[in-house]
Design an enzyme around this catalytic site. Structure first.
Site, PDB file in Angstrom:
ATOM      1  N   CYS A  34       0.824  -1.210   0.000  1.00  0.00           N
ATOM      2  CA  CYS A  34       0.000   0.000   0.000  1.00  0.00           C
ATOM      3  C   CYS A  34       0.858   1.260   0.000  1.00  0.00           C
ATOM      4  O   CYS A  34       0.359   2.350  -0.250  1.00  0.00           O
ATOM      5  CB  CYS A  34      -0.933   0.004   1.212  1.00  0.00           C
ATOM      6  N   CYS A 103      -2.389  -3.199   8.635  1.00  0.00           N
ATOM      7  CA  CYS A 103      -2.088  -1.837   9.086  1.00  0.00           C
ATOM      8  C   CYS A 103      -1.599  -1.862  10.532  1.00  0.00           C
ATOM      9  O   CYS A 103      -0.713  -1.091  10.906  1.00  0.00           O
ATOM     10  CB  CYS A 103      -3.321  -0.953   8.960  1.00  0.00           C
TER      11      CYS A 103
END
Ligand code: FES
Length: 142
Positions: A34, A103
């Site tokens: 990402c 994350c």
């Protein structure tokens, strides 16, 4: 709802944002997929994380994870901070969607990297195994 109230709260009002100029350790971890980056700064006194700040260039879950993770290790012994897992961070946030778990991995690893940096800078010996996960690529972390 996709995100818990705690995630939204820590995303909108993140705790411990910023830098520490005379940090004892700095850890930076990126996710190649990402492109998000997290940087953690720690101050250490008597083997305790006396202060911690973060900068996160990333998604809302990464910001919420770093905010929660810094709250969880602030004032805690280094040994406790080293044991903080991304799962514990996600649980403290009342959960993250499955595709957002990676994350929280950034937070776990950035903290470990900051502690490793502190050890390296001060010539403190440690077991390399403790930081083994930092050596792996983050490709498979989902
Ligand atoms: Fe990359 Fe959240 S999408 S850290």
């Amino acid at each position: 709802m996709l995100y818990s109230e705690k995630v939204m709260d820590h995303f909108k009002n993140p705790r411990n944002v910023g830098t520490i100029e005379d940090a004892d350790g700095i850890g930076e971890i990126g996710n190649v997929k990402c492109g998000d980056i997290m940087k953690i700064y720690i101050k250490v006194d008597n083997d305790t994380i006396s202060d911690v700040k973060f900068e996160t260039f990333g998604c809302g879950s990464a910001i919420a994870s770093s905010s929660m993770a810094t709250e969880l290790i602030k004032g805690k012994p280094i040994s406790d901070a080293l044991k903080l897992t991304n799962k514990a961070v996600a649980e403290a946030l009342d959960g993250l969607p499955a595709h957002k778990m990676h994350c929280s991995v950034l937070a776990e690893e950035a903290i470990q990297a900051a502690i490793k940096d502190y050890y390296d800078k001060n010539g403190i010996e440690y077991d390399e195994e403790v930081f083994a996960s930092l050596l792996h690529s983050h490709d498979e972390e989902e």
